[in-house]
Design a protein around this motif. Sequence first.
Motif, PDB file in Angstrom:
ATOM      1  N   GLY A   1       2.857   5.824   0.013  1.00  0.00           N
ATOM      2  CA  GLY A   1       4.088   6.029  -0.739  1.00  0.00           C
ATOM      3  C   GLY A   1       5.323   5.670   0.061  1.00  0.00           C
ATOM      4  O   GLY A   1       6.277   5.087  -0.463  1.00  0.00           O
TER       5      GLY A   1
ATOM      6  N   ARG B   1       5.408   1.691   0.644  1.00  0.00           N
ATOM      7  CA  ARG B   1       5.695   0.987  -0.603  1.00  0.00           C
ATOM      8  C   ARG B   1       7.148   1.165  -1.015  1.00  0.00           C
ATOM      9  O   ARG B   1       7.743   0.277  -1.622  1.00  0.00           O
ATOM     10  N   SER B   2       7.714   2.302  -0.677  1.00  0.00           N
ATOM     11  CA  SER B   2       9.139   2.483  -0.964  1.00  0.00           C
ATOM     12  C   SER B   2      10.003   1.579  -0.083  1.00  0.00           C
ATOM     13  O   SER B   2      11.165   1.317  -0.410  1.00  0.00           O
TER      14      SER B   2
END
Length: 220
Positions: free
Chosen positions: A204, A207-208
């Motif tokens: 997460g 990917r951010s």
Amino acid sequence: MTTHVRRLPRRMPGWAKAVTAFVLVLVVLFAGIRLAVLPGIKDLFGTETHDRSGPALLKSIQDMSRYDAASGNFQVVVDLEKDAKFLPDAIRGTRTLYVGAGTVEAFVDLGAIGDKDVSVDGDRTKATLRLPHARLGRPALDPDRSYAVSKQRGLLDRLGDLFSDNPNGEQAVQKLAVRHIGEAAKSSGLTGRAESNTTEMLQGLLRSLGFKEVHVSYGA
């Protein structure tokens, strides 16, 4: 010649003693009611608790680089019995039934990651990370949820408590509770959950930051 006769003190009759006792009881009851009703008076005869502890001293500081990824709550019932070889339990022996509750943290040491454990492609869209396996922290016993259910002690053990600096100590059962909780954590799959949660967190996060593919593996 005049003879003086000494008078003996008159004894209080039985009915007078009963009346006096009844009056004393009423006075005590009335005083108790006044102490309970009037604000502040009851506190004059109560007890007060004073915390005279000194300030906590900082012994050391450690930089933490681990990620606490999972936590398990455990409870164990410890039944510890100590017997004397040639004496009955009523004379020498103890048995303690103790409920121990505590937590165990599972973490991944991110500080152990080196440059060779992280690779990024040229266009910064794919990242590969290799992390060390998750480990278990030391079990932490919760004193608010741990308690002794029963304690049985022989006569000699009771007498020994009178001269002991720590009567009825529970260190032995507490250590056993910590050991059993630690053993239960090893077979609970807690480290696997920690690795799964760490993978989700890193995927997460990366990917951010623009990465489209994030692969995370564990092992040396």
